[in-house]
Design an enzyme around this catalytic site. Sequence first.
Site, PDB file in Angstrom:
ATOM      1  N   HIS A  50      -8.795  -2.621  90.996  1.00  0.00           N
ATOM      2  CA  HIS A  50      -8.078  -1.988  92.065  1.00  0.00           C
ATOM      3  C   HIS A  50      -9.047  -1.321  92.689  1.00  0.00           C
ATOM      4  O   HIS A  50      -9.368  -1.156  94.124  1.00  0.00           O
ATOM      5  CB  HIS A  50      -6.871  -1.590  92.053  1.00  0.00           C
ATOM      6  CG  HIS A  50      -5.616  -2.476  91.292  1.00  0.00           C
ATOM      7  ND1 HIS A  50      -4.913  -2.095  90.172  1.00  0.00           N
ATOM      8  CD2 HIS A  50      -5.274  -3.487  92.005  1.00  0.00           C
ATOM      9  CE1 HIS A  50      -4.061  -3.094  90.161  1.00  0.00           C
ATOM     10  NE2 HIS A  50      -4.074  -3.837  90.883  1.00  0.00           N
ATOM     11  N   SER A  63      -3.749  -5.618  85.522  1.00  0.00           N
ATOM     12  CA  SER A  63      -2.817  -4.771  84.902  1.00  0.00           C
ATOM     13  C   SER A  63      -1.819  -5.414  84.029  1.00  0.00           C
ATOM     14  O   SER A  63      -1.855  -4.754  83.036  1.00  0.00           O
ATOM     15  CB  SER A  63      -1.817  -4.221  86.138  1.00  0.00           C
ATOM     16  OG  SER A  63      -2.497  -3.605  87.323  1.00  0.00           O
TER      17      SER A  63
HETATM   18  P1  ADP Z   1      -2.094  -7.405  89.448  1.00  0.00           P
HETATM   19  O1  ADP Z   1      -2.270  -8.751  90.196  1.00  0.00           O
HETATM   20  O2  ADP Z   1      -3.087  -6.980  88.597  1.00  0.00           O
HETATM   21  O3  ADP Z   1      -0.485  -7.038  88.720  1.00  0.00           O
HETATM   22  P2  ADP Z   1      -1.564  -5.940  91.882  1.00  0.00           P
HETATM   23  O4  ADP Z   1      -0.439  -6.893  92.402  1.00  0.00           O
HETATM   24  O5  ADP Z   1      -1.423  -4.607  91.907  1.00  0.00           O
HETATM   25  O6  ADP Z   1      -2.169  -6.277  90.600  1.00  0.00           O
HETATM   26  O7  ADP Z   1      -2.743  -6.599  92.904  1.00  0.00           O
HETATM   27  C1  ADP Z   1      -3.066  -5.850  94.124  1.00  0.00           C
HETATM   28  C2  ADP Z   1      -4.273  -6.944  94.587  1.00  0.00           C
HETATM   29  O8  ADP Z   1      -5.502  -6.544  93.910  1.00  0.00           O
HETATM   30  C3  ADP Z   1      -4.022  -8.363  94.740  1.00  0.00           C
HETATM   31  O9  ADP Z   1      -4.846  -9.242  95.714  1.00  0.00           O
HETATM   32  C4  ADP Z   1      -5.067  -8.605  93.235  1.00  0.00           C
HETATM   33  O10 ADP Z   1      -5.331  -9.866  93.299  1.00  0.00           O
HETATM   34  C5  ADP Z   1      -6.099  -7.618  93.334  1.00  0.00           C
HETATM   35  N1  ADP Z   1      -6.611  -7.320  92.270  1.00  0.00           N
HETATM   36  C6  ADP Z   1      -6.231  -6.728  91.106  1.00  0.00           C
HETATM   37  N2  ADP Z   1      -7.049  -6.949  90.193  1.00  0.00           N
HETATM   38  C7  ADP Z   1      -8.213  -7.226  90.457  1.00  0.00           C
HETATM   39  C8  ADP Z   1      -9.516  -7.297  90.015  1.00  0.00           C
HETATM   40  N3  ADP Z   1     -10.082  -6.896  88.678  1.00  0.00           N
HETATM   41  N4  ADP Z   1     -10.589  -7.874  90.861  1.00  0.00           N
HETATM   42  C9  ADP Z   1     -10.032  -8.243  92.114  1.00  0.00           C
HETATM   43  N5  ADP Z   1      -8.863  -7.912  92.751  1.00  0.00           N
HETATM   44  C10 ADP Z   1      -7.946  -7.396  91.956  1.00  0.00           C
END
Ligand code: ADP
Length: 163
Positions: free
Chosen positions: A17, A129
């Site tokens: 993130h 996450s």
């Molecule tokens: P998760 O998908 O891990 O539960 P979130 O819903 O908080 O996390 O994700 C928010 C945004 O960040 C989404 O667009 C998700 O694809 C992106 N994201 C999360 N982790 C990564 C990563 N390691 N690399 C690229 N994008 C990420």
Amino acid sequence: MRIGLYPGTFDPITLGHMDIIRRGAKLVDKLVIGVTTNPSKSPLFTLDERLAAVRRECTDMPTEIEVVAFDTLLIDFARSVGASLILRGLRAVADFEYEYQMAGMNQYLDNGIETVFLMADVALQPIASRLVKEIASLGGDISKFVTPPVHKDVLAKIGRSKR
Ligand code: ADP
């Protein structure tokens, strides 16, 4: 002034993130990080804990950052903060279908707001996450996936002390 919105659950905020935030911040004058309440995902951390952690981790970014909670339709929230861009991170094929559909639906809802996809540094792409929580709960080492303060928060939450 170009305002971007990066929405997510951030349960917890990972180095993936943070890399997306750092890259996205270079594209806008101000980046709003929208933290969803998202009860459907049964988050490990409360909304207030997630907001506090994202704020704490984003003190050193190259542009103005505002961290705000939201529980409304994403496109309405984007409009309400004046965002012209929605930033999303893309990890390999697993994210693609969902993100493709979301971006398409959001185009229908407001064609004036663009969804922009960013790739994290190759080394950070596998981080999610959900897996961070799973690894920690099984006693695995998550130090390569989150910052030391987040590491501590996760272990405190799941009842293990940081070794
Ligand atoms: P998760 O998908 O891990 O539960 P979130 O819903 O908080 O996390 O994700 C928010 C945004 O960040 C989404 O667009 C998700 O694809 C992106 N994201 C999360 N982790 C990564 C990563 N390691 N690399 C690229 N994008 C990420």
